[in-house]
Design a protein around this motif. Structure first.
Motif, PDB file in Angstrom:
ATOM      1  N   UNK A 122      51.630  38.074  43.925  1.00  0.00           N
ATOM      2  CA  UNK A 122      50.554  37.586  43.069  1.00  0.00           C
ATOM      3  C   UNK A 122      50.199  38.612  42.010  1.00  0.00           C
ATOM      4  N   UNK A 123      50.577  38.352  40.758  1.00  0.00           N
ATOM      5  CA  UNK A 123      50.302  39.271  39.663  1.00  0.00           C
ATOM      6  C   UNK A 123      48.866  39.045  39.190  1.00  0.00           C
ATOM      7  N   UNK A 124      48.042  40.079  39.263  1.00  0.00           N
ATOM      8  CA  UNK A 124      46.637  39.987  38.872  1.00  0.00           C
ATOM      9  C   UNK A 124      46.526  40.247  37.373  1.00  0.00           C
ATOM     10  N   UNK A 125      46.016  39.257  36.630  1.00  0.00           N
ATOM     11  CA  UNK A 125      45.866  39.354  35.180  1.00  0.00           C
ATOM     12  C   UNK A 125      44.393  39.194  34.817  1.00  0.00           C
ATOM     13  N   UNK A 126      43.963  39.940  33.804  1.00  0.00           N
ATOM     14  CA  UNK A 126      42.582  39.804  33.368  1.00  0.00           C
ATOM     15  C   UNK A 126      42.439  38.604  32.445  1.00  0.00           C
ATOM     16  N   UNK A 127      41.309  37.916  32.532  1.00  0.00           N
ATOM     17  CA  UNK A 127      41.013  36.780  31.669  1.00  0.00           C
ATOM     18  C   UNK A 127      40.468  37.301  30.341  1.00  0.00           C
ATOM     19  N   UNK A 128      41.028  36.833  29.257  1.00  0.00           N
ATOM     20  CA  UNK A 128      40.636  37.326  27.932  1.00  0.00           C
ATOM     21  C   UNK A 128      39.212  36.906  27.595  1.00  0.00           C
ATOM     22  N   UNK A 129      38.522  37.793  26.877  1.00  0.00           N
ATOM     23  CA  UNK A 129      37.208  37.457  26.344  1.00  0.00           C
ATOM     24  C   UNK A 129      36.054  37.579  27.310  1.00  0.00           C
ATOM     25  N   UNK A 130      36.265  38.176  28.474  1.00  0.00           N
ATOM     26  CA  UNK A 130      35.174  38.337  29.431  1.00  0.00           C
ATOM     27  C   UNK A 130      34.247  39.468  28.976  1.00  0.00           C
ATOM     28  N   UNK A 131      32.925  39.304  29.140  1.00  0.00           N
ATOM     29  CA  UNK A 131      32.009  40.386  28.727  1.00  0.00           C
ATOM     30  C   UNK A 131      32.167  41.654  29.543  1.00  0.00           C
ATOM     31  N   UNK A 132      32.577  41.525  30.812  1.00  0.00           N
ATOM     32  CA  UNK A 132      32.800  42.697  31.654  1.00  0.00           C
ATOM     33  C   UNK A 132      33.892  42.373  32.656  1.00  0.00           C
ATOM     34  N   UNK A 133      34.465  43.421  33.203  1.00  0.00           N
ATOM     35  CA  UNK A 133      35.565  43.245  34.155  1.00  0.00           C
ATOM     36  C   UNK A 133      35.261  43.975  35.461  1.00  0.00           C
ATOM     37  N   UNK A 134      34.012  43.848  35.894  1.00  0.00           N
ATOM     38  CA  UNK A 134      33.606  44.446  37.167  1.00  0.00           C
ATOM     39  C   UNK A 134      33.362  43.386  38.233  1.00  0.00           C
ATOM     40  N   UNK A 135      33.950  42.189  38.017  1.00  0.00           N
ATOM     41  CA  UNK A 135      33.807  41.097  38.975  1.00  0.00           C
ATOM     42  C   UNK A 135      35.168  40.468  39.217  1.00  0.00           C
ATOM     43  N   UNK A 136      35.458  40.022  40.447  1.00  0.00           N
ATOM     44  CA  UNK A 136      36.748  39.364  40.711  1.00  0.00           C
ATOM     45  C   UNK A 136      36.955  38.104  39.883  1.00  0.00           C
ATOM     46  N   UNK A 137      35.848  37.462  39.440  1.00  0.00           N
ATOM     47  CA  UNK A 137      35.980  36.245  38.648  1.00  0.00           C
ATOM     48  C   UNK A 137      36.551  36.510  37.253  1.00  0.00           C
ATOM     49  N   UNK A 138      36.642  37.783  36.853  1.00  0.00           N
ATOM     50  CA  UNK A 138      37.203  38.128  35.548  1.00  0.00           C
ATOM     51  C   UNK A 138      38.723  38.241  35.587  1.00  0.00           C
ATOM     52  N   UNK A 139      39.316  37.956  36.741  1.00  0.00           N
ATOM     53  CA  UNK A 139      40.766  38.077  36.898  1.00  0.00           C
ATOM     54  C   UNK A 139      41.338  36.783  37.466  1.00  0.00           C
ATOM     55  N   UNK A 140      42.602  36.550  37.182  1.00  0.00           N
ATOM     56  CA  UNK A 140      43.319  35.412  37.752  1.00  0.00           C
ATOM     57  C   UNK A 140      44.646  35.898  38.309  1.00  0.00           C
ATOM     58  N   UNK A 159      49.460  41.036  46.466  1.00  0.00           N
ATOM     59  CA  UNK A 159      48.894  41.228  45.130  1.00  0.00           C
ATOM     60  C   UNK A 159      49.562  42.407  44.419  1.00  0.00           C
ATOM     61  N   UNK A 160      49.776  42.226  43.118  1.00  0.00           N
ATOM     62  CA  UNK A 160      50.384  43.264  42.288  1.00  0.00           C
ATOM     63  C   UNK A 160      49.418  43.579  41.148  1.00  0.00           C
ATOM     64  N   UNK A 161      48.867  44.772  41.175  1.00  0.00           N
ATOM     65  CA  UNK A 161      48.041  45.274  40.090  1.00  0.00           C
ATOM     66  C   UNK A 161      48.129  46.791  40.130  1.00  0.00           C
ATOM     67  N   UNK A 162      47.642  47.433  39.112  1.00  0.00           N
ATOM     68  CA  UNK A 162      47.732  48.889  39.061  1.00  0.00           C
ATOM     69  C   UNK A 162      46.894  49.480  40.198  1.00  0.00           C
ATOM     70  N   UNK A 163      47.580  50.110  41.144  1.00  0.00           N
ATOM     71  CA  UNK A 163      46.896  50.665  42.304  1.00  0.00           C
ATOM     72  C   UNK A 163      46.954  49.773  43.521  1.00  0.00           C
TER      73      UNK A 163
END
Length: 659
Positions: free
Chosen positions: A425-443, A554-558
């Motif tokens: 599962x490649x974890x990608x960030x959703x574009x245009x999010x105000x912040x990326x400190x929540x799991x909902x900001x990723x898909x 899951x595949x993400x940095x770290x």
């Protein structure tokens, strides 16, 4: 401040960057699922700092407490600390300010048990201009747990063009295990494999097998076939030295530049420094020229198929955002937070004790397999096994019976084996999010084994035919269906808006988006809907088996690289998942008098017409309440942030008027 990690290292260990709220400090946590160095530690940390003078010259930007924390695992501290001390440079004449500013750092290091790795007096900075003398300001310290694992500190690398020399610190190998190199499938020896594949026989399946027996049969058959393919496929040997624009002339210039830089450091005269500076300028100018020449020749040889590659080279690829989630301090904690949000735990699917052939199952044919393979892109990312579609296309071309005998029993028994349900599962960030400190900001995009996706395409074609025959898809559903594209959805909406406007009605549309659409598909609910809709039993059984008891890494940095069970949702990235989602949300559709409901995959639009826009708002609110109740029974909800209301106006309606 930046850190570069070689890809071969990332394939074996987890690297998690940490920021302490200080711009000049970067920490890297290196972790593994196995104990490192043969001792009871699963991680160690590297702190890299750039400490500069503040307004008060006695105080630096990075404090001793930040640099030398008391931790219970191995720690390496290094960086350009800009401090001068007799312990690191005993031959230097020190001012009172240099002593007073460096002493707190060395006292804190000694108090915490850190040892200086630099050989005393070995310079790390050689100014190329001016009259400043060489100095020792690039320092490295190891805490007591890491010190026994340090093999060497060296400054033998050639110059990089900076006045700071490159330093190599060698640590013991954290683990003896190394992942095997990847096969280079583009260079497979098909000429030698041709007679071997033609004579390959797939073992017969056990009669009325248990799920475990069928899993073992599938794993054994595939492993035997893949082993033969890998035996005649060379492995990749990537090298960080490989540069397509490099030329022999650059090698000569590099040797001359390094020689001049060494001479300037040894004989510190204005003439030598000038020669080194001139050599450096010529070397880097030649590099720029070689890159431009290589890029020009690449563009001249570009084909329509390689234009997107050229665009990616020109504009670069956006770096994926690193998940930074509150409360997740370790790679495993971060992994679990993402998993629990995207794939919340649910009751696992219980397969039948015995698998029996379904009378409703139509035998699989080689034509269906060939049709499915023809729709598979050769550039599609492979799953955990790393085998691309091109390999299966060649295997099927040489011996069509192999894939037929492997996949046909799965269709007949209505079962998807566990070996085909493991995925990345490649974890990608959703574009245009105000912040990326929540799991909902990723898909998550799921990478599934290509041989599994071949079967998924075949079942998707059969399920689509059965769903249309039984009327399980609503006529106003568009997207991910043959013959119904974005254009059809827009044209239908435009036509209905204009039709409602002809009798001078005011028209409004409410646009809705289902939150985390594919991840909300419930296995039991979908199976019941398909069964009650008259879908053949083997397709219902296969879908239930496909969605249940999956596993995802899951595949993400770290990322720690640990597989986790998944019992909810349809995997994004599967050829059949869009169809399963459309079937799952089809019951949400209902008729609207003087209006229209249309959907494009997980996007819904409610359109109504009345004598006033206020009346439209009241009608849309009632329709949304009805839709929301139907959605709650399916376990789905709509995203408030993506909800939009549009009032459509004709040119005459734009000349004034009220709501």
């Amino acid at each position: 401040m930046a850190a570069y990690v070689h890809m071969s290292f990332l394939s074996n260990y987890t690297v998690l960057p940490r920021f302490k709220g200080v711009d000049d400090v970067l920490s890297l946590d290196i972790s593994s699922t196995e104990p490192l160095y043969g001792i009871a530690f699963y991680s160690f940390r590297i702190i890299n700092a750039y400490s500069t003078n503040t307004v008060d010259h006695r105080v630096h930007s990075v404090s001793p407490e930040t640099l030398f924390p008391d931790l219970g695992f191995p720690l390496l501290v290094l960086g350009d600390l800009n401090i001068h001390n007799p312990l690191s440079d005993p031959l230097r004449h020190f001012s009172h300010r240099e002593i007073s500013s460096s002493t707190p750092y060395f006292e804190k290091a000694a108090e915490s048990g850190f040892a200086l790795l630099n050989p005393p007096g070995q310079y790390t900075r050689f100014p190329l201009v001016g009259k400043a003398r060489p100095s020792v300001i690039d320092l490295a310290f190891a805490n007591p747990l890491l010190l026994p694992l340090v093999k060497s500190w060296e400054a033998s690398l050639p110059s990089t063009g900076s006045d700071h020399i490159p330093i190599t610190i060698t640590l013991a190998e954290p683990s003896l295990y190394q992942k095997p190199p990847r096969p280079r499938w583009t260079d497979t020896d098909w000429e030698t494999l041709d007679p071997i594949i033609k004579g390959f026989k797939v073992p017969a399946t056990p009669p009325c097998p248990t799920p475990i027996q069928l899993d073992e049969w599938m794993s054994g058959s595939l492993n035997h076939l893949v082993a033969l393919l890998k035996e005649h496929t060379p492995v990749s040997r990537p090298s960080h030295h490989s540069k397509p624009w490099w030329t022999p002339h650059l090698s000569i210039l590099r040797r001359e530049y390094h020689k001049a830089a060494r001479t300037a450091r040894k004989h510190d005269t204005p003439r030598m420094r000038e020669v080194a500076s001139t050599s450096k300028a010529g070397y880097f100018k030649a590099i720029k020229t070689a890159k431009n020449k290589h890029w020009s020749s690449f563009l001249l040889a570009a084909t329509p198929q390689s234009l997107w590659t050229a665009k990616r080279f020109a504009y670069g690829r956006a770096q994926p955002r690193f998940p930074s989630l509150p409360g997740a301090e370790t790679p495993m904690q971060m992994n679990n937070v993402l998993l629990n949000h995207i794939f919340p735990p649910k009751e696992p699917f219980a397969p039948p004790p015995r698998l029996r052939p379904h009378r409703s199952a139509t035998p699989l044919t080689t034509d269906e397999i060939a049709e499915a393979l023809s729709k598979c892109s050769p550039t599609s990312a492979p799953g955990p096994d790393g085998i691309p579609y091109s390999v299966w296309k060649q295997v099927n071309k040489i011996n069509p019976k192999i894939l037929l005998h492997i996949l046909a029993p799965l269709v007949l028994l209505g079962y998807h084996p566990a070996s085909l349900k493991s995925s990345n599962g490649v974890v990608l960030d959703k574009a245009g999010k105000p912040s990326y400190d929540s799991p909902s900001s990723f898909r998550i995009i799921v990478l599934i084994r290509t041989i599994s996706k071949i079967l998924e395409r075949i079942v998707a074609a059969r399920l689509l035919a059965a769903a249309r025959l039984k009327g399980l898809l609503h006529p106003n559903q568009c997207g991910s269906l043959p013959g119904l594209s974005t254009y059809d959805a827009c044209l239908t909406l435009t036509n209905d808006v204009r039709t409602l406007q002809r009798p001078r009605l005011k028209v409004s549309s409410l646009f809705l988006d289902i939150k985390a659409g594919f991840d909300n598909v419930d296995n039991k609910t979908l199976a019941r809907y398909l069964r009650e809709g008259g879908v053949p039993s083997y397709l219902v059984s296969w879908v239930s088996s496909f969605l249940g008891e999956r596993s995802c890494t899951l595949i993400f940095q770290g990322a720690p690289g640990a597989p986790a069970p998944v019992n909810v949702g349809a995997p994004q990235g599967s050829p059949i998942s869009p169809l399963l989602f459309l079937l799952y949300v089809a019951p949400l559709h209902f008729g609207i008098p003087r209006g229209l409901m249309i959907s494009y995959v997980d996007d819904f639009a409610l359109t109504v017409g009345s004598l006033s826009y206020r009346g439209n708002i009241r009608r849309l609110q009632d329709l949304f309440d009805k839709l929301e109740k139907k959605a709650s029974r399916l376990g789905v909800s709509f995203s408030a942030a993506k909800t939009e209301l549009i009032h459509w106006r004709t040119p005459s309606q734009c000349n004034g008027g009220t709501l």
